[in-house]
Design an enzyme around this catalytic site. Structure first.
Site, PDB file in Angstrom:
ATOM      1  N   ARG A  12     -30.348  11.315 -12.631  1.00  0.00           N
ATOM      2  CA  ARG A  12     -29.400  11.369 -13.760  1.00  0.00           C
ATOM      3  C   ARG A  12     -27.999  11.047 -13.248  1.00  0.00           C
ATOM      4  NH1 ARG A  12     -30.752  16.957 -12.731  1.00  0.00           N
ATOM      5  NH2 ARG A  12     -28.919  17.996 -11.860  1.00  0.00           N
ATOM      6  N   GLY A  13     -27.066  10.989 -14.172  1.00  0.00           N
ATOM      7  CA  GLY A  13     -25.652  10.871 -13.827  1.00  0.00           C
ATOM      8  C   GLY A  13     -25.320   9.653 -12.982  1.00  0.00           C
ATOM      9  N   ILE A  14     -24.465   9.872 -11.995  1.00  0.00           N
ATOM     10  CA  ILE A  14     -23.945   8.777 -11.178  1.00  0.00           C
ATOM     11  C   ILE A  14     -25.068   8.079 -10.409  1.00  0.00           C
ATOM     12  CG2 ILE A  14     -22.483   8.275  -9.168  1.00  0.00           C
ATOM     13  CD1 ILE A  14     -20.577  10.514 -10.219  1.00  0.00           C
ATOM     14  N   ARG A  34     -35.193  16.192  -6.658  1.00  0.00           N
ATOM     15  CA  ARG A  34     -36.107  17.262  -6.252  1.00  0.00           C
ATOM     16  C   ARG A  34     -37.437  17.249  -6.988  1.00  0.00           C
ATOM     17  NH1 ARG A  34     -31.466  21.779  -6.300  1.00  0.00           N
ATOM     18  NH2 ARG A  34     -30.807  20.365  -7.946  1.00  0.00           N
ATOM     19  N   ASP A  52     -36.327  17.354  -1.534  1.00  0.00           N
ATOM     20  CA  ASP A  52     -35.134  18.194  -1.531  1.00  0.00           C
ATOM     21  C   ASP A  52     -34.391  17.888  -0.238  1.00  0.00           C
ATOM     22  OD1 ASP A  52     -33.270  20.267  -1.246  1.00  0.00           O
ATOM     23  OD2 ASP A  52     -34.553  21.676  -2.343  1.00  0.00           O
ATOM     24  N   GLY A  81     -25.667  15.829  -4.951  1.00  0.00           N
ATOM     25  CA  GLY A  81     -24.663  16.843  -4.676  1.00  0.00           C
ATOM     26  C   GLY A  81     -24.718  17.928  -5.730  1.00  0.00           C
ATOM     27  N   TYR A 144     -16.933  23.244  -2.509  1.00  0.00           N
ATOM     28  CA  TYR A 144     -17.175  21.833  -2.881  1.00  0.00           C
ATOM     29  C   TYR A 144     -16.159  20.905  -2.195  1.00  0.00           C
ATOM     30  CZ  TYR A 144     -17.953  17.833  -6.038  1.00  0.00           C
ATOM     31  OH  TYR A 144     -18.242  16.600  -6.564  1.00  0.00           O
ATOM     32  N   LYS A 148     -16.960  17.885   0.513  1.00  0.00           N
ATOM     33  CA  LYS A 148     -16.663  16.475   0.217  1.00  0.00           C
ATOM     34  C   LYS A 148     -15.643  15.910   1.198  1.00  0.00           C
ATOM     35  CE  LYS A 148     -19.415  15.820  -3.274  1.00  0.00           C
ATOM     36  NZ  LYS A 148     -20.519  14.844  -3.208  1.00  0.00           N
ATOM     37  N   ILE A 177     -16.007  12.053 -13.742  1.00  0.00           N
ATOM     38  CA  ILE A 177     -17.005  11.136 -14.312  1.00  0.00           C
ATOM     39  C   ILE A 177     -17.854  11.915 -15.316  1.00  0.00           C
ATOM     40  CG2 ILE A 177     -18.882   9.530 -13.768  1.00  0.00           C
ATOM     41  CD1 ILE A 177     -16.180   8.816 -12.380  1.00  0.00           C
TER      42      ILE A 177
HETATM   43  P1  NDP Z   1     -25.632  15.502 -11.554  1.00  0.00           P
HETATM   44  O1  NDP Z   1     -25.642  16.983 -11.456  1.00  0.00           O
HETATM   45  O2  NDP Z   1     -25.632  14.871 -12.901  1.00  0.00           O
HETATM   46  O3  NDP Z   1     -26.854  14.882 -10.708  1.00  0.00           O
HETATM   47  C1  NDP Z   1     -27.085  15.336  -9.400  1.00  0.00           C
HETATM   48  C2  NDP Z   1     -28.288  14.630  -8.843  1.00  0.00           C
HETATM   49  O4  NDP Z   1     -28.555  15.128  -7.518  1.00  0.00           O
HETATM   50  C3  NDP Z   1     -29.537  14.849  -9.652  1.00  0.00           C
HETATM   51  O5  NDP Z   1     -30.349  13.695  -9.619  1.00  0.00           O
HETATM   52  C4  NDP Z   1     -30.212  15.990  -8.899  1.00  0.00           C
HETATM   53  O6  NDP Z   1     -31.588  15.961  -9.193  1.00  0.00           O
HETATM   54  C5  NDP Z   1     -29.892  15.600  -7.456  1.00  0.00           C
HETATM   55  N1  NDP Z   1     -29.952  16.679  -6.493  1.00  0.00           N
HETATM   56  C6  NDP Z   1     -29.225  17.825  -6.488  1.00  0.00           C
HETATM   57  N2  NDP Z   1     -29.551  18.582  -5.433  1.00  0.00           N
HETATM   58  C7  NDP Z   1     -30.502  17.893  -4.754  1.00  0.00           C
HETATM   59  C8  NDP Z   1     -31.247  18.151  -3.580  1.00  0.00           C
HETATM   60  N3  NDP Z   1     -31.088  19.290  -2.870  1.00  0.00           N
HETATM   61  N4  NDP Z   1     -32.144  17.231  -3.154  1.00  0.00           N
HETATM   62  C9  NDP Z   1     -32.332  16.076  -3.846  1.00  0.00           C
HETATM   63  N5  NDP Z   1     -31.655  15.779  -4.963  1.00  0.00           N
HETATM   64  C10 NDP Z   1     -30.755  16.687  -5.418  1.00  0.00           C
HETATM   65  O7  NDP Z   1     -24.361  15.037 -10.696  1.00  0.00           O
HETATM   66  P2  NDP Z   1     -23.393  13.767 -10.846  1.00  0.00           P
HETATM   67  O8  NDP Z   1     -24.164  12.564 -11.180  1.00  0.00           O
HETATM   68  O9  NDP Z   1     -22.242  14.184 -11.666  1.00  0.00           O
HETATM   69  O10 NDP Z   1     -22.859  13.674  -9.336  1.00  0.00           O
HETATM   70  C11 NDP Z   1     -23.454  12.845  -8.369  1.00  0.00           C
HETATM   71  C12 NDP Z   1     -22.607  12.895  -7.105  1.00  0.00           C
HETATM   72  O11 NDP Z   1     -21.271  12.497  -7.422  1.00  0.00           O
HETATM   73  C13 NDP Z   1     -22.504  14.300  -6.513  1.00  0.00           C
HETATM   74  O12 NDP Z   1     -22.478  14.215  -5.108  1.00  0.00           O
HETATM   75  C14 NDP Z   1     -21.158  14.789  -7.026  1.00  0.00           C
HETATM   76  O13 NDP Z   1     -20.598  15.754  -6.178  1.00  0.00           O
HETATM   77  C15 NDP Z   1     -20.356  13.498  -7.011  1.00  0.00           C
HETATM   78  N6  NDP Z   1     -19.226  13.509  -7.900  1.00  0.00           N
HETATM   79  C16 NDP Z   1     -19.343  13.729  -9.250  1.00  0.00           C
HETATM   80  C17 NDP Z   1     -18.240  13.684 -10.062  1.00  0.00           C
HETATM   81  C18 NDP Z   1     -18.301  13.898 -11.543  1.00  0.00           C
HETATM   82  O14 NDP Z   1     -17.232  14.002 -12.169  1.00  0.00           O
HETATM   83  N7  NDP Z   1     -19.464  13.946 -12.158  1.00  0.00           N
HETATM   84  C19 NDP Z   1     -16.892  13.476  -9.506  1.00  0.00           C
HETATM   85  C20 NDP Z   1     -16.863  13.269  -8.080  1.00  0.00           C
HETATM   86  C21 NDP Z   1     -17.993  13.280  -7.326  1.00  0.00           C
HETATM   87  P3  NDP Z   1     -32.505  17.299  -9.291  1.00  0.00           P
HETATM   88  O15 NDP Z   1     -31.638  18.392  -9.816  1.00  0.00           O
HETATM   89  O16 NDP Z   1     -33.615  16.886 -10.218  1.00  0.00           O
HETATM   90  O17 NDP Z   1     -32.961  17.475  -7.908  1.00  0.00           O
END
Ligand code: NDP
Length: 236
Positions: A12-14, A34, A52, A81, A144, A148, A177
C-alpha cells in the site's frame, strides 16, 4: 532489458506507488510485505512475497524466492517503515526498539542481502526511503526521526564502500504524503503541516515514485538525499 526491482512495504501507500511505477517502465517487481498481499498488479512480472523485515531468515527467504524468479536483484527500494509516535516522556524502550528495528535494522538487513547480489555483478542501485523528519525532527517522533536520520548515514557508508563496485546508495526523503500512515492524523495537525508546505498540497505516492525511478537510472548520483516534500524541508 527488464531489471529486477525488489521493493519492501509494497502492499500500500508509497511502496505500492513505487512498484506500479517500475512495473510501468517494464521492470520485474518483487513486492514484499508481512502478509504477501502484493501491490495489486496481477502479472508474471510481479511477485508478491510475504516477509517481515525484522526477521533475518524471512528476508533471506524472500530474496531467494525473488531471485529464483527474476535473477539477481538490480534495484532495491527499502521502503517498509512504521511509526509509533509518543511524547518523549511516554516513549517506552519497546516503542523505540520497534521503530528502529523495522526502519533501520530491517532496512540494513535488506541492504546487506541485496548488496551481495549486486557486488557479484558490479552494478546496482540501493534506494532507501527516509523522511524529512529525519532532517528537521517531528514532535512526538524521537524514535521515528532517529531511525530515518540514521538511514542517511547507512546510505552514505554503503555509497563509499560499494561505489567502486558500480553500486549506488541514496535516500529519498518524502515530506507529508497521503497514505494510511498519515490518514489517521487529526485535522488540525494536517492543517498545520499544510501551512508549512510551499507547494500548498500534500504529496502523493506518485511524486515519491518519480524520485525512486530516477535514482534507479542515475549511476553517477551516489550518497545523495533527494527531498520530495513540496519544499517543506527546503532541500534538507
Ligand atoms: P504505510 O503504512 O501506508 O505502508 C507501509 C508498508 O510497509 C506496508 O506495505 C506494510 O505492509 C509494510 N511493512 C511495515 N512493516 C513491515 C515489516 N516489518 N516487514 C515488511 N513490511 C512491512 O506507509 P507509507 O506508504 O506512508 O510509508 C512508506 C515509507 O515511507 C515508510 O518508510 C515511511 O516511514 C516513509 N515515509 C512516509 C511518509 C508519509 O507521509 N506517508 C513521509 C515520509 C516518509 P504490512 O503492514 O502488510 O506488512
Amino acid at each position: 532489458m527488464s531489471r529486477h526491482v525488489f521493493i519492501t512495504g509494497a502492499s500500500r501507500g508509497i511502496g505500492r506507488g513505487i512498484a506500479q511505477a517500475f512495473f510501468d517502465l517494464g521492470d520485474n517487481v518483487a513486492a514484499v510485505d508481512r502478509r504477501g498481499l502484493g501491490p495489486g498488479i496481477v502479472d508474471r512480472r510481479v511477485a508478491a512475497l510475504a516477509a517481515d523485515i525484522t526477521d533475518a531468515a524471512q528476508v533471506d527467504a524472500a530474496f531467494e524466492r525473488a531471485e529464483a524468479q527474476f535473477g539477481k536483484v538490480d534495484v532495491l527500494v527499502a521502503n517498509a517503515g512504521v511509526v509509533k509516535d509518543r511524547p518523549l516522556a511516554r516513549l517506552a524502550d519497546q516503542d523505540f526498539a520497534d521503530v528502529v528495528g523495522t526502519n533501520l535494522t530491517g532496512t540494513f538487513r535488506c541492504v546487506r542481502r541485496a548488496a551481495r547480489s549486486m557486488m557479484a555483478r558490479r552494478s546496482g542501485a540501493i534506494i532507501l526511503i527516509g523522511s524529512v523528519v529525519g532532517a528537521v525532527g517531528g514532535v512526538g517522533q524521537a524514535n521515528y526521526a532517529a531511525s530515518k536520520a540514521a538511514l542517511v548515514g547507512l546510505a552514505r557508508a554503503v555509497a563509499r564502500e560499494l561505489g567502486p563496485r558500480g553500486i549506488t546508495a541514496n535516500v529519498v526523503a518524502p515530506g507529508f504524503i497521503e497514505t494510511d500512515m498519515t490518514d489517521g492524523l487529526p485535522e488540525p495537525v494536517r492543517r498545520g503541516h499544510l501551512a508549512q508546505i510551499p507547494a500548498g498540497r500534500f504529496g502523493s505516492a506518485h511524486d515519491v515514485a518519480g524520485a525512486a525511478t530516477f535514482l534507479a537510472s542515475a549511476p553517477y548520483v551516489n550518497g545523495a538525499v533527494i527531498p520530495v516534500d513540496g519544499g517543506l524541508g527546503m532541500g534538507h
